[in-house]
Each structure stands twice: as C-alpha cells, then as structure tokens.
Scaffold this motif. Sequence first.
Motif, PDB file in Angstrom:
ATOM      1  N   ILE A   1       0.379  -1.618  -6.904  1.00 49.69           N
ATOM      2  CA  ILE A   1      -0.015  -1.296  -5.389  1.00 49.69           C
ATOM      3  C   ILE A   1      -1.390  -1.186  -5.361  1.00 49.69           C
ATOM      4  O   ILE A   1      -2.372  -1.004  -6.200  1.00 49.69           O
ATOM      5  CB  ILE A   1       0.337   0.238  -5.488  1.00 49.69           C
ATOM      6  CG1 ILE A   1       2.066   0.399  -5.490  1.00 49.69           C
ATOM      7  CG2 ILE A   1       0.064   0.932  -4.287  1.00 49.69           C
ATOM      8  CD1 ILE A   1       2.462   1.927  -6.090  1.00 49.69           C
ATOM      9  N   SER A   2      -1.682  -1.755  -3.905  1.00 47.22           N
ATOM     10  CA  SER A   2      -3.201  -2.176  -3.515  1.00 47.22           C
ATOM     11  C   SER A   2      -3.467  -1.098  -2.438  1.00 47.22           C
ATOM     12  O   SER A   2      -2.877  -0.246  -2.194  1.00 47.22           O
ATOM     13  CB  SER A   2      -3.340  -3.474  -3.179  1.00 47.22           C
ATOM     14  OG  SER A   2      -2.304  -3.743  -1.914  1.00 47.22           O
ATOM     15  N   GLY A   3      -4.661  -1.445  -1.625  1.00 45.69           N
ATOM     16  CA  GLY A   3      -5.091  -0.570  -0.718  1.00 45.69           C
ATOM     17  C   GLY A   3      -5.801   0.713  -1.177  1.00 45.69           C
ATOM     18  O   GLY A   3      -6.227   0.654  -2.490  1.00 45.69           O
ATOM     19  N   THR A   4      -6.111   1.805  -0.530  1.00 52.13           N
ATOM     20  CA  THR A   4      -6.879   2.949  -0.802  1.00 52.13           C
ATOM     21  C   THR A   4      -5.828   4.070  -0.902  1.00 52.13           C
ATOM     22  O   THR A   4      -4.502   4.052  -0.491  1.00 52.13           O
ATOM     23  CB  THR A   4      -7.823   3.092   0.257  1.00 52.13           C
ATOM     24  OG1 THR A   4      -7.273   3.277   1.460  1.00 52.13           O
ATOM     25  CG2 THR A   4      -8.836   1.992   0.556  1.00 52.13           C
ATOM     26  N   ILE A   5      -6.291   5.104  -1.608  1.00 55.72           N
ATOM     27  CA  ILE A   5      -5.775   6.442  -1.588  1.00 55.72           C
ATOM     28  C   ILE A   5      -5.709   6.943  -0.153  1.00 55.72           C
ATOM     29  O   ILE A   5      -6.954   6.973   0.398  1.00 55.72           O
ATOM     30  CB  ILE A   5      -6.551   7.481  -2.713  1.00 55.72           C
ATOM     31  CG1 ILE A   5      -6.327   6.889  -3.995  1.00 55.72           C
ATOM     32  CG2 ILE A   5      -5.703   8.779  -2.696  1.00 55.72           C
ATOM     33  CD1 ILE A   5      -7.075   7.596  -4.995  1.00 55.72           C
TER      34      ILE A   5
ATOM     35  N   MET B   4      -5.724  -0.391  -6.878  1.00 54.65           N
ATOM     36  CA  MET B   4      -6.096   0.187  -5.811  1.00 54.65           C
ATOM     37  C   MET B   4      -7.534   0.066  -5.798  1.00 54.65           C
ATOM     38  O   MET B   4      -8.224   0.024  -6.596  1.00 54.65           O
ATOM     39  CB  MET B   4      -5.605   1.642  -5.765  1.00 54.65           C
ATOM     40  CG  MET B   4      -4.137   1.855  -5.627  1.00 54.65           C
ATOM     41  SD  MET B   4      -3.508   3.430  -5.628  1.00 54.65           S
ATOM     42  CE  MET B   4      -4.018   3.616  -3.678  1.00 54.65           C
ATOM     43  N   SER B   5      -8.124   0.090  -4.539  1.00 61.98           N
ATOM     44  CA  SER B   5      -9.685  -0.099  -4.360  1.00 61.98           C
ATOM     45  C   SER B   5     -10.096   1.351  -3.412  1.00 61.98           C
ATOM     46  O   SER B   5      -9.161   2.003  -3.067  1.00 61.98           O
ATOM     47  CB  SER B   5      -9.957  -1.249  -3.767  1.00 61.98           C
ATOM     48  OG  SER B   5      -9.383  -1.671  -2.575  1.00 61.98           O
TER      49      SER B   5
ATOM     50  N   ASN C  78      -7.684   1.266 -12.238  1.00 58.71           N
ATOM     51  CA  ASN C  78      -7.719   0.625 -10.854  1.00 58.71           C
ATOM     52  C   ASN C  78      -8.996  -0.117 -10.369  1.00 58.71           C
ATOM     53  O   ASN C  78      -9.736  -0.550 -11.494  1.00 58.71           O
ATOM     54  CB  ASN C  78      -7.479   1.779  -9.636  1.00 58.71           C
ATOM     55  CG  ASN C  78      -6.050   1.990  -9.922  1.00 58.71           C
ATOM     56  OD1 ASN C  78      -4.922   1.449  -9.058  1.00 58.71           O
ATOM     57  ND2 ASN C  78      -5.490   3.197 -10.230  1.00 58.71           N
TER      58      ASN C  78
ATOM     59  N   GLU D 290       0.696  -1.104  -0.078  1.00 61.43           N
ATOM     60  CA  GLU D 290       0.009   0.070   0.171  1.00 61.43           C
ATOM     61  C   GLU D 290       0.926   1.222   0.099  1.00 61.43           C
ATOM     62  O   GLU D 290       1.994   1.155   0.434  1.00 61.43           O
ATOM     63  CB  GLU D 290      -0.865  -0.007   1.261  1.00 61.43           C
ATOM     64  CG  GLU D 290      -1.916  -1.291   1.146  1.00 61.43           C
ATOM     65  CD  GLU D 290      -2.774  -1.195   2.317  1.00 61.43           C
ATOM     66  OE1 GLU D 290      -3.072   0.132   3.163  1.00 61.43           O
ATOM     67  OE2 GLU D 290      -3.684  -2.010   2.524  1.00 61.43           O
TER      68      GLU D 290
ATOM     69  N   VAL E 124      -1.653   7.551  -9.804  1.00 64.11           N
ATOM     70  CA  VAL E 124      -1.706   6.252  -8.945  1.00 64.11           C
ATOM     71  C   VAL E 124      -2.201   5.337 -10.088  1.00 64.11           C
ATOM     72  O   VAL E 124      -2.693   4.353  -9.957  1.00 64.11           O
ATOM     73  CB  VAL E 124      -2.116   6.251  -7.939  1.00 64.11           C
ATOM     74  CG1 VAL E 124      -1.554   6.946  -6.848  1.00 64.11           C
ATOM     75  CG2 VAL E 124      -3.834   6.642  -7.825  1.00 64.11           C
TER      76      VAL E 124
ATOM     77  N   ASN F 114      -2.737   0.490 -11.362  1.00 63.13           N
ATOM     78  CA  ASN F 114      -2.428  -0.320 -10.295  1.00 63.13           C
ATOM     79  C   ASN F 114      -3.470  -1.013  -9.942  1.00 63.13           C
ATOM     80  O   ASN F 114      -4.562  -1.447 -10.720  1.00 63.13           O
ATOM     81  CB  ASN F 114      -1.983   0.486  -9.200  1.00 63.13           C
ATOM     82  CG  ASN F 114      -0.448   1.275  -9.245  1.00 63.13           C
ATOM     83  OD1 ASN F 114       0.393   0.341  -8.860  1.00 63.13           O
ATOM     84  ND2 ASN F 114      -0.414   2.488  -9.450  1.00 63.13           N
TER      85      ASN F 114
ATOM     86  N   LEU G 228     -11.205   1.282  -8.340  1.00 59.34           N
ATOM     87  CA  LEU G 228     -12.034   2.465  -7.249  1.00 59.34           C
ATOM     88  C   LEU G 228     -13.520   2.384  -7.651  1.00 59.34           C
ATOM     89  O   LEU G 228     -13.863   2.077  -8.766  1.00 59.34           O
ATOM     90  CB  LEU G 228     -11.517   3.771  -7.630  1.00 59.34           C
ATOM     91  CG  LEU G 228      -9.790   3.986  -7.476  1.00 59.34           C
ATOM     92  CD1 LEU G 228      -9.239   5.384  -7.980  1.00 59.34           C
ATOM     93  CD2 LEU G 228      -9.488   3.706  -6.055  1.00 59.34           C
TER      94      LEU G 228
END
Length: 367
Positions: free
Chosen positions: A144-148, A168-169, A190, A123, A163, A166, A192
């Motif tokens: 890259i995962s996780g959140t902003i 990211m969620s 991503n 992250e 970003v 990737n 999102l």
Amino acid sequence: MGGGRCITVVVAVLLLALRSGVRACPATEREALLEFKAALQEPYLGIFNSWRGSDCCHNWYGVSCEQESRRVADINLRGESEEPIFERARRTGYMTGYISPAICRLERLSSITIADWKGISGEIPRCITSLPFLRMIDLIGNRISGTIPEDIGRLKRLTVLNVAENVMSGRIPASVAKLRSLMHLDVRNNRLWGPIPKKLGSLGMLSRALLSGNRLSGPIPESISKIYRLADLDVSGNEISGPIPEWLGKMGVLSTVNLDMNKLSGEIPLSLFSSGISDLNLSRNALEGNIPDAFGVRSYFTVLDLSYNNLRGPIPFSISSASYIGHLDLSHNHLCGKIPLGPPFDHLQPSSFLHNDCLCGKPLKPC
C-alpha cells in the motif's frame, strides 16, 4: 382438515422465507462487499469462493455481522493463517489489486483487517475516516502506497492503527494525536518522513508506539513522557536527532526502548539504568561520554546494546551489581581499562567488547 393443513404449511413456508429475508444482510452492503471483492485478485486459495448467495452474514469467509441488525461489522482477511484453507494449500496467501472505496459504504464497520497479502497496492481510501464505529485498521504486510489519511483523527473509537510493512510515504498526520482511544500504533518499515507529531503525548491509552524503519527526523517529543501506559517505544532505523531525554528512564511501565540506528548525540542519561526498562538498544548513534556508573539492583536487562557509538572511559564497576544482564554489547566504542569480573561478564563472548581502544581482561587478552 387436509386443506387446513395445506394452508398451515404454506403459511409456515412463507413466514420462514420472510424471516430468512429479514435476517439476511442488507442488499446494499452485499453489493458493497462484491464491489470490494471485484478490486482484488486472489489466485491460489479461493477465499472469495464462499462469497455467494444473498446473505453476506452467512458463511462468507472473513465477514462478520452484528447479530441483531445484520449489518457488516468486521472484515478479517489475513494472508497468513492456520485455518484449514491455508493448511490444505500449504502456502501463505498472495493477493493483488487495491482496497476499493466501496468498503466505506459498510457504515457499521468495527474492524478492517486486510493483512499480509504481499501484493495489495493502491492507497488507503480517504473515505475510511468517515466510518464512525471503526476500532481497528490492520493493513500490515502489503504494498500500500500514498499517505496516512490527514483526517485520521476523526476515528474517535480507533484502538489499533497498523499500516506496517508497506510503502507509504508522507508525514505521520498531526491529527493522530486526536485518537484518544488508540492503544497500538504501528507504522514500521514504510517511507514516512518528517517529525514525530509533537502532541503524540495526548494518546493517554497508548501502550505500543512502533515507528521504526522510516525516515523520521527531529527530536523525541517531550509530550511522550505523559503517556503513562506506554510499554514499548521503537523509533529505530530513522534519522532522529538530539539528546536522549532524561525522562525516558522515569516512565512508569516503559520496558522496551529501541533507539538504535539514528543520529542521537550527547551523553546517556543516568535514569535509563535504574528504571524499569529491560530491553534497551542505543546502538549505532553518535552518543558520547562515559557509560553512567548508575547500575544497581533495579537494573534488569534482557538486552543492553550500546555498540557503535563514541563512548569513552572504563566499563563502570557498578554494572556487576545489576540484578541481571542477559545480552550485553559494548563493541565499536572507545572504551578503555579492565573488564570487571563476575556476572554478567563471566558468560559474555569477546564479540561484546571488540573494537574498543584499550579494553583488557577476560574474555579478551589479560591486562
């Protein structure tokens, strides 16, 4: 005399050593960089082989420092580059590992570019929002995962947030609207979800909003109409719904609008065809009604794609009065009637008109 000269030489050497020590980067920042490096594995290019010695400001690949303070100001590591190290290896970069929170100990950082390494995961360190001088975050092209970070809005000087590409969620944080210096927002491709922040229009300096290839939903926020510098809006490949706002065609410098592959409905606003927009893609939505008979000398399109909708009626004859239309795609609708003569129709292929109810004329069958 000889003894005096000897003392002079010794003093000079000591002064030089002291000066060198003073000019080196702080030991704490060198340690932070080495801890950052330890979390990453780069097996092919050896870009970290230069990270040796006491002075991280001198010939450490991708590291730049402030001239006076010798504090680390920039980390610029790109996995796709024309630099000799890449040319000799004849390959792009590949790196695994994660971005260590140690990066947050570099308190004078102005830019962080760790882009196009394909295998970096983990992250974004939450502490990154505590770096007050940060102007650029570019992490495109990794895993890259996780959140902003929810409090990304703390970075008042940030001009670039990238970003894209990737895994990211989560939502685009509402605090993004506090980044009043932001010029470039890129979160493409991503995972999102959720709405586009309602107050995105607070970003008065924003020129590019690239949000495509996610799972964003809800309408296009009206506040975007206030971003007078916005030139490029891309929300394609999401689940955006509702009508296309009339105000999109009234924005001063907006030139590229990609709304394709969403759930937009209603009729196409007339304003889009007499605006400064030159690249307009509305394909693969649920748009209805006629194509507006609103083309004129201000209509200049390098791309105009209205395919895969539920448009009906004839192709408007005013389209022939457009200053220029390069690529036009009206296929997969319910259009009917004669295709107008003259430009731009005299250079288009049949594929631009296929799968309509009853269009006829060149380049299709005669009426």
